[in-house]
Design a protein around this motif. Sequence first.
Motif, PDB file in Angstrom:
ATOM      1  N   GLU A 263     -11.173   7.894  -8.760  1.00 23.12           N
ATOM      2  CA  GLU A 263     -12.346   6.364  -7.605  1.00 23.12           C
ATOM      3  C   GLU A 263     -10.981   6.624  -7.011  1.00 23.12           C
ATOM      4  O   GLU A 263     -11.240   5.455  -5.996  1.00 23.12           O
ATOM      5  CB  GLU A 263     -13.163   5.911  -9.209  1.00 23.12           C
ATOM      6  CG  GLU A 263     -14.154   6.284  -9.538  1.00 23.12           C
ATOM      7  CD  GLU A 263     -15.010   5.400 -10.278  1.00 23.12           C
ATOM      8  OE1 GLU A 263     -14.514   4.231 -10.071  1.00 23.12           O
ATOM      9  OE2 GLU A 263     -15.920   5.773 -10.299  1.00 23.12           O
ATOM     10  N   LEU A 264     -10.266   5.934  -7.877  1.00 18.75           N
ATOM     11  CA  LEU A 264      -8.998   5.449  -7.069  1.00 18.75           C
ATOM     12  C   LEU A 264      -7.591   6.776  -6.292  1.00 18.75           C
ATOM     13  O   LEU A 264      -6.317   6.164  -5.861  1.00 18.75           O
ATOM     14  CB  LEU A 264      -7.530   5.059  -7.777  1.00 18.75           C
ATOM     15  CG  LEU A 264      -8.143   3.288  -8.756  1.00 18.75           C
ATOM     16  CD1 LEU A 264      -6.929   2.786  -9.390  1.00 18.75           C
ATOM     17  CD2 LEU A 264      -8.661   2.488  -7.848  1.00 18.75           C
ATOM     18  N   ALA A 265      -7.963   7.771  -6.134  1.00 19.69           N
ATOM     19  CA  ALA A 265      -7.571   9.068  -5.653  1.00 19.69           C
ATOM     20  C   ALA A 265      -7.610   9.012  -3.929  1.00 19.69           C
ATOM     21  O   ALA A 265      -7.174  10.069  -3.685  1.00 19.69           O
ATOM     22  CB  ALA A 265      -7.003  10.303  -6.741  1.00 19.69           C
TER      23      ALA A 265
ATOM     24  N   ALA B  66      -8.525   3.895  -1.328  1.00 19.99           N
ATOM     25  CA  ALA B  66      -8.981   2.844  -2.580  1.00 19.99           C
ATOM     26  C   ALA B  66      -7.868   1.938  -3.367  1.00 19.99           C
ATOM     27  O   ALA B  66      -8.173   1.285  -4.078  1.00 19.99           O
ATOM     28  CB  ALA B  66      -9.893   4.192  -3.339  1.00 19.99           C
ATOM     29  N   LEU B  67      -7.248   2.967  -3.206  1.00 16.23           N
ATOM     30  CA  LEU B  67      -5.419   2.465  -3.935  1.00 16.23           C
ATOM     31  C   LEU B  67      -5.184   1.459  -3.406  1.00 16.23           C
ATOM     32  O   LEU B  67      -5.170   0.013  -4.271  1.00 16.23           O
ATOM     33  CB  LEU B  67      -4.524   4.031  -4.105  1.00 16.23           C
ATOM     34  CG  LEU B  67      -3.190   3.157  -5.043  1.00 16.23           C
ATOM     35  CD1 LEU B  67      -3.340   3.267  -6.596  1.00 16.23           C
ATOM     36  CD2 LEU B  67      -2.429   4.450  -5.049  1.00 16.23           C
ATOM     37  N   ALA B  68      -4.736   1.127  -1.888  1.00 15.98           N
ATOM     38  CA  ALA B  68      -5.056   0.434  -1.371  1.00 15.98           C
ATOM     39  C   ALA B  68      -5.419  -0.923  -1.570  1.00 15.98           C
ATOM     40  O   ALA B  68      -5.010  -2.448  -2.059  1.00 15.98           O
ATOM     41  CB  ALA B  68      -4.240   0.267  -0.110  1.00 15.98           C
ATOM     42  N   ASP B  69      -6.758  -0.917  -1.733  1.00 16.31           N
ATOM     43  CA  ASP B  69      -7.961  -1.457  -2.004  1.00 16.31           C
ATOM     44  C   ASP B  69      -8.141  -2.540  -3.501  1.00 16.31           C
ATOM     45  O   ASP B  69      -7.576  -3.714  -3.558  1.00 16.31           O
ATOM     46  CB  ASP B  69     -10.073  -1.314  -1.581  1.00 16.31           C
ATOM     47  CG  ASP B  69      -9.532  -0.791  -0.027  1.00 16.31           C
ATOM     48  OD1 ASP B  69      -8.891  -1.364   0.539  1.00 16.31           O
ATOM     49  OD2 ASP B  69     -11.011  -0.329  -0.026  1.00 16.31           O
TER      50      ASP B  69
ATOM     51  N   LEU C 118      -5.493  -7.378  -6.675  1.00 11.84           N
ATOM     52  CA  LEU C 118      -4.401  -7.801  -7.568  1.00 11.84           C
ATOM     53  C   LEU C 118      -3.258  -9.278  -7.350  1.00 11.84           C
ATOM     54  O   LEU C 118      -2.719  -9.263  -7.911  1.00 11.84           O
ATOM     55  CB  LEU C 118      -3.251  -6.778  -8.278  1.00 11.84           C
ATOM     56  CG  LEU C 118      -4.781  -5.814  -8.956  1.00 11.84           C
ATOM     57  CD1 LEU C 118      -3.905  -5.050  -9.301  1.00 11.84           C
ATOM     58  CD2 LEU C 118      -5.795  -6.603  -9.381  1.00 11.84           C
ATOM     59  N   ASN C 119      -3.221  -9.214  -5.699  1.00 16.18           N
ATOM     60  CA  ASN C 119      -2.389  -9.607  -5.473  1.00 16.18           C
ATOM     61  C   ASN C 119      -1.787 -11.391  -5.323  1.00 16.18           C
ATOM     62  O   ASN C 119      -1.338 -12.033  -5.523  1.00 16.18           O
ATOM     63  CB  ASN C 119      -2.187  -9.978  -3.522  1.00 16.18           C
ATOM     64  CG  ASN C 119      -2.402  -9.130  -2.356  1.00 16.18           C
ATOM     65  OD1 ASN C 119      -1.722  -8.170  -3.136  1.00 16.18           O
ATOM     66  ND2 ASN C 119      -3.060  -9.208  -1.224  1.00 16.18           N
TER      67      ASN C 119
END
Length: 398
Positions: free
Chosen positions: A325-327, A331-334, A339-340
């Motif tokens: 799902e993060l690959a 997705a990784l940037a979102d 988490l900012n």
Amino acid sequence: MPTKRQPSSTDPAPHGSGLLLLPSGHELRGPAVSHDLSTPVPPARHAPSAKRGNRRAQKKKRRTGRIVLFSLLALVVALGGTAYWLYSDLDGNIKGVDINDAIGKDRPEKLPTSGQNVLILGSDSRAGDNAELNTGKVAGARSDTALVMHIPEGRTKAVAVSIPRDTLVTRPDCTKPDGSEVAAAERVMFNSIYSQVGPACVVKTVEKMSGVRMDHYVEIDFAGFKDLVDAIDGVTVTVDQDIHDPSSGLDLTAGTHRLDGTRSLEFVRTRHGVGDGSDLGRIGLQQEFMIALLGEIKKQDLLGSPTKTYKIADTLTAALTTDSELASLTALADFGRSLNGVDPSSMETIMLPVAYDKIDPNRVVAAEPQASTLWKAIRSDEEIPESAKKSPATGGTS
């Protein structure tokens, strides 16, 4: 560039001189022209030439306009192609593991108030680039560092729970990446699961021992970790005592140090120079370094330096293996943007409470009731009681 000179009423133009002064200042010689009014003067024949000149100028202007337009289009296409190439390059760096498919439905329930939980592993494979990083002579790969990062609802703070690599756990039945089945086993050292069965089984083991559903899985290898630290120009740490560990190569005096990639690896891997020489001493240094690393990344001027931003993104994505799902870069940037609001300096770091094993004092086991209290607080997204943070095994420094 020479300035064009315009004809002036003060310029000499003597009658019959035969000298014409052009606007450019050049002379044109020809037959003398009489200005006697009694002699008919044929009409000037410049008009047709001027029209032809105008038409040629207009055609040239149109050709120039088309050239500029096509050049701009080519530039846009080139830039678009470059942007796509950069995106594809970064996106192709990320390796994915289908955790959901490997584990199936035998997982804890995802509670609506449980926030986000991410299992982060540091892989110390001795193969490839990692073989040159003073990682020892052990064959295969190990999950040298294991963290359960809990981000509560609202995402303004986070908790990182370190699982000691020497912890004896019950490994559930798992499916290997090649599809073969592995039976459950008791008293298995936690960091051996990665090499024996694969990352999905590590996730399943953590979920079984904690009752906490892992939303995501992130793995970073040693060589990539080194390159990432170098890409951000190092990480600053402070130690309160001299550390000398011939095994990892770390040699630091008490005080503040700026570590490059190689020395950072020595820092997070050292164990003989702190505490009782066990893995518990290393965990304190790993937690300190993790917070310092996140802080360095957060304060980087990524918008002000696109080249540096790409270098950081390239080294980070090349070092990562994530759940499917993060690959992807999107997705990784979102997920990163979500988490900012989390301030690394306010992150709480805890070691899973452990006690020395009664059969093998070189190993540890989860201490009860502290461990169960800790996992329950994370499942319900509540504040972790102080009593759940105290570990009977006192060999660490955290």
